[in-house]
Scaffold this motif. Structure first.
Motif, mmCIF file in Angstrom:
data_model
loop_
_atom_site.group_PDB
_atom_site.id
_atom_site.type_symbol
_atom_site.label_atom_id
_atom_site.label_comp_id
_atom_site.label_asym_id
_atom_site.label_seq_id
_atom_site.Cartn_x
_atom_site.Cartn_y
_atom_site.Cartn_z
ATOM 1 N N ARG A 43 0.830 -1.210 0.000
ATOM 2 C CA ARG A 43 0.000 0.000 0.000
ATOM 3 C C ARG A 43 0.866 1.262 0.000
ATOM 4 O O ARG A 43 0.510 2.269 -0.613
ATOM 5 N N THR A 44 1.987 1.211 0.686
ATOM 6 C CA THR A 44 2.908 2.356 0.700
ATOM 7 C C THR A 44 3.523 2.576 -0.670
ATOM 8 O O THR A 44 3.648 3.709 -1.141
ATOM 9 N N PHE A 45 3.890 1.494 -1.346
ATOM 10 C CA PHE A 45 4.603 1.596 -2.618
ATOM 11 C C PHE A 45 3.673 1.751 -3.821
ATOM 12 O O PHE A 45 4.098 2.237 -4.872
ATOM 13 N N LYS A 46 2.424 1.344 -3.686
ATOM 14 C CA LYS A 46 1.486 1.323 -4.812
ATOM 15 C C LYS A 46 1.437 2.632 -5.607
ATOM 16 O O LYS A 46 1.452 2.599 -6.845
ATOM 17 N N PRO A 47 1.385 3.809 -4.989
ATOM 18 C CA PRO A 47 1.284 5.049 -5.766
ATOM 19 C C PRO A 47 2.536 5.391 -6.579
ATOM 20 O O PRO A 47 2.466 6.210 -7.495
ATOM 21 N N TYR A 48 3.661 4.777 -6.256
ATOM 22 C CA TYR A 48 4.934 5.174 -6.864
ATOM 23 C C TYR A 48 5.344 4.305 -8.047
ATOM 24 O O TYR A 48 6.293 4.642 -8.748
ATOM 25 N N LEU A 49 4.639 3.198 -8.279
ATOM 26 C CA LEU A 49 5.155 2.171 -9.171
ATOM 27 C C LEU A 49 4.299 1.923 -10.399
ATOM 28 O O LEU A 49 3.106 2.192 -10.418
ATOM 29 N N LYS A 50 4.936 1.357 -11.410
ATOM 30 C CA LYS A 50 4.232 0.919 -12.604
ATOM 31 C C LYS A 50 3.331 -0.270 -12.279
ATOM 32 O O LYS A 50 2.204 -0.379 -12.773
ATOM 33 N N SER A 51 3.832 -1.167 -11.413
ATOM 34 C CA SER A 51 3.073 -2.365 -11.084
ATOM 35 C C SER A 51 3.499 -2.920 -9.735
ATOM 36 O O SER A 51 4.684 -2.943 -9.419
ATOM 37 N N VAL A 52 2.509 -3.362 -8.958
ATOM 38 C CA VAL A 52 2.766 -4.073 -7.707
ATOM 39 C C VAL A 52 2.226 -5.492 -7.837
ATOM 40 O O VAL A 52 1.098 -5.698 -8.278
ATOM 41 N N ILE A 53 3.060 -6.458 -7.475
ATOM 42 C CA ILE A 53 2.643 -7.856 -7.364
ATOM 43 C C ILE A 53 2.606 -8.171 -5.873
ATOM 44 O O ILE A 53 3.599 -8.012 -5.177
ATOM 45 N N ALA A 54 1.459 -8.589 -5.371
ATOM 46 C CA ALA A 54 1.336 -8.940 -3.959
ATOM 47 C C ALA A 54 0.932 -10.404 -3.835
ATOM 48 O O ALA A 54 0.102 -10.896 -4.598
ATOM 49 N N ASN A 55 1.523 -11.079 -2.869
ATOM 50 C CA ASN A 55 1.221 -12.500 -2.667
ATOM 51 C C ASN A 55 1.276 -12.854 -1.187
ATOM 52 O O ASN A 55 2.071 -12.306 -0.430
ATOM 53 N N ASP A 56 0.425 -13.773 -0.785
ATOM 54 C CA ASP A 56 0.536 -14.376 0.537
ATOM 55 C C ASP A 56 -0.217 -15.698 0.527
ATOM 56 O O ASP A 56 -1.228 -15.841 -0.164
ATOM 57 N N LEU A 57 0.288 -16.664 1.290
ATOM 58 C CA LEU A 57 -0.314 -17.988 1.334
ATOM 59 C C LEU A 57 -1.617 -18.011 2.118
ATOM 60 O O LEU A 57 -2.489 -18.849 1.871
ATOM 61 N N GLU A 58 -1.765 -17.089 3.082
ATOM 62 C CA GLU A 58 -2.974 -17.067 3.910
ATOM 63 C C GLU A 58 -4.120 -16.371 3.170
ATOM 64 O O GLU A 58 -3.934 -15.300 2.596
ATOM 65 N N PHE A 59 -5.316 -16.958 3.234
ATOM 66 C CA PHE A 59 -6.429 -16.423 2.447
ATOM 67 C C PHE A 59 -6.925 -15.080 2.974
ATOM 68 O O PHE A 59 -7.314 -14.211 2.184
ATOM 69 N N TYR A 60 -6.938 -14.891 4.291
ATOM 70 C CA TYR A 60 -7.362 -13.584 4.814
ATOM 71 C C TYR A 60 -6.438 -12.493 4.296
ATOM 72 O O TYR A 60 -6.879 -11.377 3.998
ATOM 73 N N SER A 61 -5.148 -12.819 4.162
ATOM 74 C CA SER A 61 -4.186 -11.861 3.622
ATOM 75 C C SER A 61 -4.476 -11.586 2.147
ATOM 76 O O SER A 61 -4.402 -10.440 1.693
ATOM 77 N N TYR A 62 -4.807 -12.640 1.404
ATOM 78 C CA TYR A 62 -5.178 -12.463 -0.003
ATOM 79 C C TYR A 62 -6.363 -11.515 -0.138
ATOM 80 O O TYR A 62 -6.375 -10.628 -1.001
ATOM 81 N N VAL A 63 -7.360 -11.681 0.720
ATOM 82 C CA VAL A 63 -8.544 -10.811 0.672
ATOM 83 C C VAL A 63 -8.147 -9.353 0.882
ATOM 84 O O VAL A 63 -8.580 -8.457 0.130
ATOM 85 N N ASN A 67 -8.078 -6.392 -2.149
ATOM 86 C CA ASN A 67 -8.765 -5.115 -2.057
ATOM 87 C C ASN A 67 -7.790 -3.946 -2.165
ATOM 88 O O ASN A 67 -7.906 -3.095 -3.056
ATOM 89 N N TYR A 68 -6.818 -3.884 -1.270
ATOM 90 C CA TYR A 68 -5.958 -2.702 -1.183
ATOM 91 C C TYR A 68 -4.995 -2.560 -2.361
ATOM 92 O O TYR A 68 -4.673 -1.438 -2.768
#
Length: 334
Positions: A43-63, A67-68
């Protein structure tokens, strides 16, 4: 959310140091947050970049990250939030298994809030099935529910156990609050998979790694959030109502070094940053030894206050502060 290992308070420091290495202008770069957690760094880096790839094994984290990070167009859900806050309560799985006066009397939530969570979760799913909401809105509402439920949870910040009596914040009535996200010019993607598998399918400029650093498994510490997010049924185990979960190799002293080196070796990113601290399973010297095999290595550190679940947690732990290591690798290009 009050979250073990959260980099929310360190996110500006991370941005500052990553800019030192990668340049002030990040607008044409692809950034990957491979162990994203609640998404504080992405979320901190999202405004500065061409693309953000986010990943996590936990489903609550994926949710949360779907969203964010994944949501990037305006959603007008104020009427939906209002409607969800006013729907009648119902006694469902969360009430019966994880609430006061439920059939198991696991005191994660008050009886009132357990029923509100069940009602809101069921309605969100119903709206998706009826095509009243699209996928983006679905994850926005689901992230809103997870964060709002967490605010009234009767825990010492983690769900490995519940408190014996309802604390003041857990006695408050759950109020669904919107999990508002930032809209940016970039294009972003979110995954819910094993990091060492995903690394084979992605590439970019900056790889940020914030893996678990000790034996605490996130699937156990936040299992109730996974249950709310997945809306599945199973037979909860033991006093705390655990669900089955996948154990991370990064939480195993026997497996962590091999898994870490495998990740570094396969990474098709120009620059790698690893957040770790002085209490981790891998000593700083071991991390340095591994990373140096693959390029130019550097290190910056910062001391900050330790995470404490509540005022009594870690009371026998003498250290009030811990040292964050930011290991840096400018990888050799083949």
């Amino acid at each position: 959310m009050n979250y073990i290992g959260s980099k929310h308070k360190l996110s500006d420091w991370l941005l500052e140091n990553i800019k030192v290495v990668c340049g002030d202008d990040l607008s044409q770069l692809v950034f990957c947050d491979l162990f994203a957690g609640t998404g504080a760094v992405g979320r901190t880096f999202k405004p500065y970049l061409k693309s953000v790839i986010a990943n996590d094994l936990e489903f609550y984290s994926y949710v949360l990250n779907r969203n964010y990070i994944g949501n990037n167009s305006a959603i007008d859900a104020s009427a939906l939030i209002e409607e969800l806050n006013e729907i009648p309560s119902r006694k469902g799985f969360i009430f019966h298994q994880y609430s006061e006066t439920g059939s198991e009397n696991r005191l994660y939530f008050s009886a009132e809030n357990g029923q509100k969570i069940d009602a809101i979760r069921a309605k969100i799913e119903e709206w998706l099935e009826q095509s009243r909401i699209d996928e983006d809105t679905y994850f926005f509402l689901l992230a809103s529910l997870l964060e709002s439920a967490d605010k009234v949870a009767n825990t010492a910040s983690v769900y490995g156990a519940y408190l014996k009596k309802l604390k003041k914040s857990a006695q408050k009535t759950l109020e669904l609050a919107p999990a508002n996200f930032e809209i940016t010019a970039g294009s972003h993607s979110v995954y819910n998979t094993n990091s060492n598998a995903l690394i084979n399918d992605i590439e970019g400029d900056i790889l940020y790694l914030d893996p678990p650093y000790n034996a605490r498994q996130y699937g156990a510490n936040y299992h109730v959030l996974n249950t709310i997010a997945k809306k599945d049924t199973f037979v909860p185990k033991g006093k705390t109502g655990l669900r089955a979960y996948t154990k991370s190799a990064f939480c195993s002293k026997l497996e962590v070094e091999n898994s870490f080196e495998e990740l570094i070796a396969k990474a098709r990113f120009k620059t790698l940053f690893l957040s770790y601290n002085n209490e981790g399973l891998m000593p700083a010297a071991t991390v340095k030894e591994i990373m140096q095999r693959y390029g130019k290595y550097d290190l910056v550190t910062k001391e900050y206050q330790r995470f404490k679940a509540d005022k009594t947690e870690n009371r026998n732990h003498k250290a009030n502060a811990t040292t964050e290591y930011l290991h840096i690798l400018e990888k050799h290009q083949k």
